[in-house]
Design an enzyme around this catalytic site. Structure first.
Site, PDB file in Angstrom:
ATOM      1  N   THR A  12       0.831  -1.121  -0.039  1.00  0.00           N
ATOM      2  CA  THR A  12      -0.176  -0.069  -0.120  1.00  0.00           C
ATOM      3  C   THR A  12       0.791   1.293   0.117  1.00  0.00           C
ATOM      4  O   THR A  12       0.606   2.301  -0.996  1.00  0.00           O
ATOM      5  CB  THR A  12      -0.979   0.108   1.219  1.00  0.00           C
ATOM      6  OG1 THR A  12      -1.695  -1.234   1.093  1.00  0.00           O
ATOM      7  CG2 THR A  12      -1.771   1.370   1.279  1.00  0.00           C
ATOM      8  N   VAL A  13       1.918   1.395   0.912  1.00  0.00           N
ATOM      9  CA  VAL A  13       2.478   2.585   1.076  1.00  0.00           C
ATOM     10  C   VAL A  13       3.474   2.635  -0.032  1.00  0.00           C
ATOM     11  O   VAL A  13       3.776   3.763  -0.650  1.00  0.00           O
ATOM     12  CB  VAL A  13       3.297   2.495   2.562  1.00  0.00           C
ATOM     13  CG1 VAL A  13       4.144   3.875   2.492  1.00  0.00           C
ATOM     14  CG2 VAL A  13       2.395   2.687   3.313  1.00  0.00           C
ATOM     15  N   LYS A 104       7.641   1.856  12.132  1.00  0.00           N
ATOM     16  CA  LYS A 104       7.659   2.339  13.666  1.00  0.00           C
ATOM     17  C   LYS A 104       8.322   1.127  14.756  1.00  0.00           C
ATOM     18  O   LYS A 104       8.891   1.562  15.613  1.00  0.00           O
ATOM     19  CB  LYS A 104       6.314   2.723  14.128  1.00  0.00           C
ATOM     20  CG  LYS A 104       5.312   1.342  14.124  1.00  0.00           C
ATOM     21  CD  LYS A 104       3.823   2.021  14.232  1.00  0.00           C
ATOM     22  CE  LYS A 104       2.794   0.782  13.963  1.00  0.00           C
ATOM     23  NZ  LYS A 104       2.609   0.493  12.724  1.00  0.00           N
ATOM     24  N   VAL A 131       5.202   7.560  12.459  1.00  0.00           N
ATOM     25  CA  VAL A 131       4.220   7.989  13.647  1.00  0.00           C
ATOM     26  C   VAL A 131       3.182   8.820  12.959  1.00  0.00           C
ATOM     27  O   VAL A 131       3.547   9.756  12.041  1.00  0.00           O
ATOM     28  CB  VAL A 131       5.133   9.036  14.545  1.00  0.00           C
ATOM     29  CG1 VAL A 131       4.048   9.288  15.423  1.00  0.00           C
ATOM     30  CG2 VAL A 131       6.038   7.907  15.108  1.00  0.00           C
ATOM     31  N   GLU A 189      -6.511  -5.179  11.076  1.00  0.00           N
ATOM     32  CA  GLU A 189      -5.926  -6.375  10.492  1.00  0.00           C
ATOM     33  C   GLU A 189      -6.776  -7.633  10.949  1.00  0.00           C
ATOM     34  O   GLU A 189      -7.461  -7.698  11.782  1.00  0.00           O
ATOM     35  CB  GLU A 189      -4.544  -6.717  11.032  1.00  0.00           C
ATOM     36  CG  GLU A 189      -3.519  -5.574  10.490  1.00  0.00           C
ATOM     37  CD  GLU A 189      -3.256  -5.603   9.270  1.00  0.00           C
ATOM     38  OE1 GLU A 189      -3.250  -6.634   8.246  1.00  0.00           O
ATOM     39  OE2 GLU A 189      -2.740  -4.616   8.597  1.00  0.00           O
ATOM     40  N   LYS A 204       4.856   3.995  18.646  1.00  0.00           N
ATOM     41  CA  LYS A 204       4.851   5.432  18.247  1.00  0.00           C
ATOM     42  C   LYS A 204       5.222   6.574  19.437  1.00  0.00           C
ATOM     43  O   LYS A 204       5.842   7.482  19.203  1.00  0.00           O
ATOM     44  CB  LYS A 204       3.460   5.671  17.497  1.00  0.00           C
ATOM     45  CG  LYS A 204       3.247   4.846  16.438  1.00  0.00           C
ATOM     46  CD  LYS A 204       1.769   5.199  15.871  1.00  0.00           C
ATOM     47  CE  LYS A 204       1.297   4.255  14.650  1.00  0.00           C
ATOM     48  NZ  LYS A 204      -0.105   4.662  14.154  1.00  0.00           N
ATOM     49  N   GLY A 304      -3.014   4.922   5.840  1.00  0.00           N
ATOM     50  CA  GLY A 304      -3.696   5.050   4.460  1.00  0.00           C
ATOM     51  C   GLY A 304      -2.355   5.300   3.378  1.00  0.00           C
ATOM     52  O   GLY A 304      -1.348   5.764   3.677  1.00  0.00           O
TER      53      GLY A 304
END
Length: 425
Positions: A12-13, A104, A131, A189, A204, A304
């Protein structure tokens, strides 16, 4: 100047990073003076179909294809996990490559070691996306508060738990139904433990504490409570007193001389008129209190594809703009003691089930009196199944005082401690 990027992870990222680089290439070059080009990507699953960007670079499953490539100057790690990512980042730094990561768990566990290694090798190590997703909180702490003394950093830093609590409070869902909805929408998840038990927020908060206070806490230094035991009755009772319930990460100076630090992740009661009470669903918000500036809040999407990818790009453009021997992302270090239970002080929301027998309620108030805890508000519901529910809001009391109450109740007949949360102010 052209700078080659090696990308570990194309989920996704990672996909978002490629999209932004390709869509906004002219703007990025104009602002940084560098042409950032993805030269290679390494993934776990070569058979997975990937869309949304132009694949003008090879994709393999061999880390050496990036680590040994002299045309790659910057490594981006968005593959997740700790052990594999740790080895890759360590090798990349040793190979004199700058590193940007969104990991993280890794930074909370090995950040100081990797930062020192990067400094020794004259390369950058950045991790803004680790974070609060798209919120630029780390760079803000590193640059905008350098002349101020931060007294507290606190906020909603896990979108999954905030989504669940929002659905419970606003739509009357049970915890189980709210979690199922979060999983259906992709916010949680299949195994949500890391989020709902508070560990994600704790990692974080460790990073935030490092930037805000210059300390190097480990997971064992953080007091962690999740939302798994929170009930709809807790939410209803809190609302009746004018509070919402939020899972907060709170790191703050405590003690007579502010020479100790309390680091905690737990559900807190937040007044309806407080800005954090208006942060709903998957959004995050971080409050920073400084002696000079007062209170500042940063708000935005905590996860996201594009928000998190944008934070990765922020780090990439920072490397490109200052393409010189590396400077650590955060150089603030100092020694602060961990707070003692007697130094962790807050107003409390305490729920006790009391047997419907003569003298039982008197015993409860006597326990609080013995611990020197006074009430600001009390609410008692009629007895049901032989027990009445007593909800108490207290004046400020320490964890040490609450521990006395918990011990006393454990040894008492007909009295059960149901819930206990701090009230945020």
């Amino acid at each position: 100047m052209e700078l080659g990027i090696g990308l570990f992870g194309l989920g996704t990222v990672g996909t978002g990073v490629v999209k932004i680089l390709q869509q906004n290439a002219p703007q990025i070059t104009e602002r940084t003076g560098a042409n950032l080009v993805v030269r290679h990507a390494v993934v776990h699953n070569l058979n997975k179909k990937r869309t949304g960007f132009v694949q003008d670079f090879p994709i393999t499953d061999q880390p050496a294809d990036i680590l040994n490539n002299p045309d790659i100057q910057i490594v981006v790690e968005v593959m997740g996990g700790v052990s594999g990512a740790y080895d890759i980042i360590k090798q990349a730094i040793t190979a004199k490559k700058h590193v940007v990561t969104a990991n993280k768990d890794l930074i909370a566990s090995h950040g100081q070691e990797l930062a020192n290694l990067a400094n020794e090798n004259g390369v950058d190590l950045y991790y803004e996306a680790a974070v609060a997703g798209g919120i630029p909180i780390l760079r803000t702490l590193a640059t905008s508060f350098t002349a101020d003394e931060i007294t507290r950093v606190a906020g909603i830093i896990n979108g999954t738990s905030n989504f669940i609590l929002t659905q419970m409070a606003s739509n009357g869902l049970t915890y189980e139904n709210a979690l199922a909805l979060a999983q259906e929408k992709g916010f949680a998840e299949a195994d949500p433990t890391n989020d709902v038990a508070g560990f994600d927020a704790a990692y974080k908060l460790i990073i935030l504490s490092n930037f805000a206070f210059g300390v190097q806490p480990v997971l064992g230094d953080v007091s962690i409570s999740g939302i798994t035991n929170l009930t709809d009755l807790d939410i209803e009772d809190a609302q009746s007193f004018g509070y919402g319930i939020k899972l907060l990460g709170v790191a703050q100076r405590v003690g007579d001389s502010n020479n100790a630090i309390s680091i905690e992740v737990a559900p807190h009661l937040v007044p309806f008129d407080h800005p954090l009470a208006t942060v709903h669903n998957e959004n995050n918000a971080v409050l920073v209190n400084g002696e000079s500036v007062g209170e500042v809040m940063l708000y935005g999407p905590g996860a996201g594809e594009m928000p998190t990818a944008n934070s990765v790009l922020s780090d990439l453009t920072n490397v490109a703009t200052n393409y010189t021997p590396g400077k650590p992302f955060n150089t603030f270090n100092q020694n602060l003691d961990l707070a003692k239970p007697s130094q962790r002080v807050a107003r409390r929301f305490v729920v006790v089930d009391v047997a419907d027998t003569p003298g039982a309620m008197y015993s409860v108030t006597g326990m609080f009196t013995s611990a020197k805890i006074s009430f600001t508000d009390l609410k008692q519901t009629p007895a049901k199944n032989g027990y009445a529910r007593l909800v108490a809001l207290t004046y400020p009391a320490s964890d040490a005082q609450l521990n006395v109450i918990k011990t006393t109740i454990r040894n008492a007949d007909g009295i059960n401690l149901v819930s206990e949360y701090k009230i945020f102010s």
